[in-house]
Motif scaffolding. Sequence first.
Motif, PDB file in Angstrom:
ATOM      1  N   ASP A   1      16.567 -10.982  -1.461  1.00  0.00           N
ATOM      2  CA  ASP A   1      17.376 -10.493  -0.347  1.00  0.00           C
ATOM      3  C   ASP A   1      16.594 -10.740   0.945  1.00  0.00           C
ATOM      4  O   ASP A   1      15.363 -10.659   0.944  1.00  0.00           O
ATOM      5  CB  ASP A   1      17.631  -8.993  -0.538  1.00  0.00           C
ATOM      6  N   PRO A   2      17.287 -11.052   2.050  1.00  0.00           N
ATOM      7  CA  PRO A   2      16.561 -11.290   3.311  1.00  0.00           C
ATOM      8  C   PRO A   2      15.652 -10.143   3.745  1.00  0.00           C
ATOM      9  O   PRO A   2      14.686 -10.359   4.489  1.00  0.00           O
ATOM     10  CB  PRO A   2      17.694 -11.497   4.325  1.00  0.00           C
ATOM     11  N   SER A   3      15.927  -8.930   3.273  1.00  0.00           N
ATOM     12  CA  SER A   3      15.092  -7.785   3.657  1.00  0.00           C
ATOM     13  C   SER A   3      13.772  -7.727   2.889  1.00  0.00           C
ATOM     14  O   SER A   3      12.887  -6.955   3.238  1.00  0.00           O
ATOM     15  CB  SER A   3      15.860  -6.476   3.432  1.00  0.00           C
ATOM     16  N   VAL A   4      13.617  -8.531   1.840  1.00  0.00           N
ATOM     17  CA  VAL A   4      12.398  -8.523   1.034  1.00  0.00           C
ATOM     18  C   VAL A   4      11.440  -9.583   1.564  1.00  0.00           C
ATOM     19  O   VAL A   4      11.771 -10.762   1.610  1.00  0.00           O
ATOM     20  CB  VAL A   4      12.708  -8.788  -0.449  1.00  0.00           C
ATOM     21  N   ASP A   5      10.261  -9.147   1.970  1.00  0.00           N
ATOM     22  CA  ASP A   5       9.268 -10.070   2.516  1.00  0.00           C
ATOM     23  C   ASP A   5       8.631 -10.867   1.376  1.00  0.00           C
ATOM     24  O   ASP A   5       8.093 -10.289   0.444  1.00  0.00           O
ATOM     25  CB  ASP A   5       8.183  -9.292   3.265  1.00  0.00           C
ATOM     26  N   PRO A   6       8.684 -12.216   1.430  1.00  0.00           N
ATOM     27  CA  PRO A   6       8.119 -13.024   0.344  1.00  0.00           C
ATOM     28  C   PRO A   6       6.598 -13.164   0.398  1.00  0.00           C
ATOM     29  O   PRO A   6       5.998 -13.671  -0.540  1.00  0.00           O
ATOM     30  CB  PRO A   6       8.784 -14.388   0.557  1.00  0.00           C
ATOM     31  N   ASN A   7       5.988 -12.716   1.491  1.00  0.00           N
ATOM     32  CA  ASN A   7       4.557 -12.937   1.693  1.00  0.00           C
ATOM     33  C   ASN A   7       3.698 -11.685   1.608  1.00  0.00           C
ATOM     34  O   ASN A   7       2.594 -11.722   1.071  1.00  0.00           O
ATOM     35  CB  ASN A   7       4.322 -13.596   3.057  1.00  0.00           C
ATOM     36  N   TYR A   8       4.186 -10.579   2.175  1.00  0.00           N
ATOM     37  CA  TYR A   8       3.346  -9.397   2.346  1.00  0.00           C
ATOM     38  C   TYR A   8       3.857  -8.204   1.543  1.00  0.00           C
ATOM     39  O   TYR A   8       5.066  -8.031   1.346  1.00  0.00           O
ATOM     40  CB  TYR A   8       3.286  -8.986   3.820  1.00  0.00           C
ATOM     41  N   LEU A   9       2.927  -7.382   1.099  1.00  0.00           N
ATOM     42  CA  LEU A   9       3.276  -6.111   0.480  1.00  0.00           C
ATOM     43  C   LEU A   9       3.813  -5.186   1.572  1.00  0.00           C
ATOM     44  O   LEU A   9       3.130  -4.930   2.566  1.00  0.00           O
ATOM     45  CB  LEU A   9       2.041  -5.496  -0.169  1.00  0.00           C
ATOM     46  N   ILE A  10       5.030  -4.706   1.404  1.00  0.00           N
ATOM     47  CA  ILE A  10       5.669  -3.846   2.400  1.00  0.00           C
ATOM     48  C   ILE A  10       5.566  -2.388   1.959  1.00  0.00           C
ATOM     49  O   ILE A  10       5.824  -2.055   0.808  1.00  0.00           O
ATOM     50  CB  ILE A  10       7.160  -4.218   2.578  1.00  0.00           C
ATOM     51  N   VAL A  11       5.178  -1.529   2.898  1.00  0.00           N
ATOM     52  CA  VAL A  11       5.151  -0.090   2.657  1.00  0.00           C
ATOM     53  C   VAL A  11       6.041   0.567   3.694  1.00  0.00           C
ATOM     54  O   VAL A  11       5.797   0.453   4.893  1.00  0.00           O
ATOM     55  CB  VAL A  11       3.719   0.475   2.733  1.00  0.00           C
ATOM     56  N   SER A  12       7.094   1.222   3.236  1.00  0.00           N
ATOM     57  CA  SER A  12       8.052   1.876   4.113  1.00  0.00           C
ATOM     58  C   SER A  12       7.553   3.273   4.458  1.00  0.00           C
ATOM     59  O   SER A  12       7.191   4.049   3.575  1.00  0.00           O
ATOM     60  CB  SER A  12       9.417   1.958   3.413  1.00  0.00           C
ATOM     61  N   ARG A  13       7.527   3.554   5.744  1.00  0.00           N
ATOM     62  CA  ARG A  13       7.058   4.861   6.205  1.00  0.00           C
ATOM     63  C   ARG A  13       8.191   5.582   6.930  1.00  0.00           C
ATOM     64  O   ARG A  13       9.015   4.955   7.580  1.00  0.00           O
ATOM     65  CB  ARG A  13       5.865   4.688   7.142  1.00  0.00           C
ATOM     66  N   PRO A  14       8.220   6.914   6.846  1.00  0.00           N
ATOM     67  CA  PRO A  14       9.333   7.659   7.440  1.00  0.00           C
ATOM     68  C   PRO A  14       9.381   7.600   8.960  1.00  0.00           C
ATOM     69  O   PRO A  14      10.400   7.884   9.556  1.00  0.00           O
ATOM     70  CB  PRO A  14       9.085   9.094   6.951  1.00  0.00           C
TER      71      PRO A  14
ATOM     72  N   LYS B   1      15.199  -5.059  -3.393  1.00  0.00           N
ATOM     73  CA  LYS B   1      14.150  -4.225  -2.799  1.00  0.00           C
ATOM     74  C   LYS B   1      12.881  -4.356  -3.640  1.00  0.00           C
ATOM     75  O   LYS B   1      12.946  -4.367  -4.864  1.00  0.00           O
ATOM     76  CB  LYS B   1      14.599  -2.762  -2.729  1.00  0.00           C
ATOM     77  N   LEU B   2      11.755  -4.437  -2.952  1.00  0.00           N
ATOM     78  CA  LEU B   2      10.456  -4.532  -3.614  1.00  0.00           C
ATOM     79  C   LEU B   2       9.420  -4.037  -2.613  1.00  0.00           C
ATOM     80  O   LEU B   2       9.014  -4.762  -1.710  1.00  0.00           O
ATOM     81  CB  LEU B   2      10.169  -5.983  -4.014  1.00  0.00           C
ATOM     82  N   GLN B   3       9.014  -2.764  -2.750  1.00  0.00           N
ATOM     83  CA  GLN B   3       8.125  -2.193  -1.745  1.00  0.00           C
ATOM     84  C   GLN B   3       7.537  -0.865  -2.192  1.00  0.00           C
ATOM     85  O   GLN B   3       7.983  -0.271  -3.167  1.00  0.00           O
ATOM     86  CB  GLN B   3       8.898  -1.982  -0.441  1.00  0.00           C
ATOM     87  N   GLY B   4       6.545  -0.438  -1.442  1.00  0.00           N
ATOM     88  CA  GLY B   4       6.045   0.915  -1.565  1.00  0.00           C
ATOM     89  C   GLY B   4       6.794   1.796  -0.583  1.00  0.00           C
ATOM     90  O   GLY B   4       7.238   1.337   0.478  1.00  0.00           O
ATOM     91  N   VAL B   5       6.951   3.057  -0.923  1.00  0.00           N
ATOM     92  CA  VAL B   5       7.673   4.002  -0.062  1.00  0.00           C
ATOM     93  C   VAL B   5       6.823   5.262   0.097  1.00  0.00           C
ATOM     94  O   VAL B   5       6.368   5.836  -0.894  1.00  0.00           O
ATOM     95  CB  VAL B   5       9.051   4.368  -0.661  1.00  0.00           C
ATOM     96  N   MET B   6       6.595   5.671   1.355  1.00  0.00           N
ATOM     97  CA  MET B   6       5.873   6.907   1.639  1.00  0.00           C
ATOM     98  C   MET B   6       6.863   7.908   2.241  1.00  0.00           C
ATOM     99  O   MET B   6       7.475   7.640   3.277  1.00  0.00           O
ATOM    100  CB  MET B   6       4.728   6.640   2.613  1.00  0.00           C
ATOM    101  N   LYS B   7       7.024   9.036   1.564  1.00  0.00           N
ATOM    102  CA  LYS B   7       7.995  10.035   2.025  1.00  0.00           C
ATOM    103  C   LYS B   7       7.531  11.415   1.594  1.00  0.00           C
ATOM    104  O   LYS B   7       7.176  11.624   0.425  1.00  0.00           O
ATOM    105  CB  LYS B   7       9.380   9.724   1.428  1.00  0.00           C
ATOM    106  N   ASP B   8       7.537  12.345   2.538  1.00  0.00           N
ATOM    107  CA  ASP B   8       7.164  13.737   2.263  1.00  0.00           C
ATOM    108  C   ASP B   8       5.792  13.842   1.595  1.00  0.00           C
ATOM    109  O   ASP B   8       5.580  14.645   0.676  1.00  0.00           O
ATOM    110  CB  ASP B   8       8.219  14.425   1.386  1.00  0.00           C
ATOM    111  N   GLY B   9       4.873  13.018   2.038  1.00  0.00           N
ATOM    112  CA  GLY B   9       3.521  13.055   1.515  1.00  0.00           C
ATOM    113  C   GLY B   9       3.346  12.421   0.141  1.00  0.00           C
ATOM    114  O   GLY B   9       2.258  12.464  -0.424  1.00  0.00           O
ATOM    115  N   LYS B  10       4.402  11.865  -0.398  1.00  0.00           N
ATOM    116  CA  LYS B  10       4.331  11.223  -1.711  1.00  0.00           C
ATOM    117  C   LYS B  10       4.550   9.720  -1.561  1.00  0.00           C
ATOM    118  O   LYS B  10       5.264   9.269  -0.670  1.00  0.00           O
ATOM    119  CB  LYS B  10       5.379  11.817  -2.657  1.00  0.00           C
ATOM    120  N   VAL B  11       3.926   8.981  -2.448  1.00  0.00           N
ATOM    121  CA  VAL B  11       4.038   7.520  -2.426  1.00  0.00           C
ATOM    122  C   VAL B  11       4.630   7.053  -3.746  1.00  0.00           C
ATOM    123  O   VAL B  11       4.266   7.553  -4.815  1.00  0.00           O
ATOM    124  CB  VAL B  11       2.660   6.855  -2.226  1.00  0.00           C
ATOM    125  N   SER B  12       5.561   6.119  -3.663  1.00  0.00           N
ATOM    126  CA  SER B  12       6.151   5.562  -4.878  1.00  0.00           C
ATOM    127  C   SER B  12       6.428   4.082  -4.672  1.00  0.00           C
ATOM    128  O   SER B  12       6.392   3.567  -3.545  1.00  0.00           O
ATOM    129  CB  SER B  12       7.441   6.303  -5.247  1.00  0.00           C
TER     130      SER B  12
END
Length: 197
Positions: A48-61, A117-128
């Motif tokens: 999907d265009p939203s998935v970065d093919p090069n870098y590990l993405i971490v979504s932050r709130p 989607k392929l990423q790390g997610v940081m939310k409410d102090g938790k990472v997944s």
Amino acid sequence: MAILALSAGCAFRASRVVSYYALDYPPPSKVSETPINETLMVYHFLLDPSVDPNYLIVSRPQGADKPAMLHRWKDNPADMIAELTVRDVENAGIFQHVVDQFSNLPYRYALEGTIRKLQGVMKDGKVSAVIELEAVLVDFEARGRGEKPVLAKAYQAEVPSQSSSPDAIVAALNKAMMEISSQLRDDIRSALTNKTG
């Protein structure tokens, strides 16, 4: 003084080493002693265009997702996931042959995938770690007009990460992909058993 500043700058850059990550996990065990006497072709997966093919993405709130510029994928994630899918379906023994799109072997079934989607997610102090993908299994010898989807399904897995470090997030992504691969293999077996049974 200029030489000292230059050497300090070089040392700073040297300490900022780029790390490369790959998706990989132990292969599954064989589950079928009597494989379907057909060949499955696994097409190159799409991103999907939203998935970065090069870098590990971490979504932050706080706002937009940002790539971790020093943490890159070793290969295109779509290629890695397609290769893992070929390996896993082949090891499971579902089909007589499982090949990628570079093979010249004739095939009846084809598996297509799109990674949403392929990423790390940081939310409410938790990472997944989160992976979402859509898979379509096509039968090119289906009765009726043209090819026919045997299976079309969206998959999602969210796995807690032990920490916010890239190593931990990638480890969780591997667990998430292992879960999706297992679900996909079960669904393929079920769809083809119901189709022929």
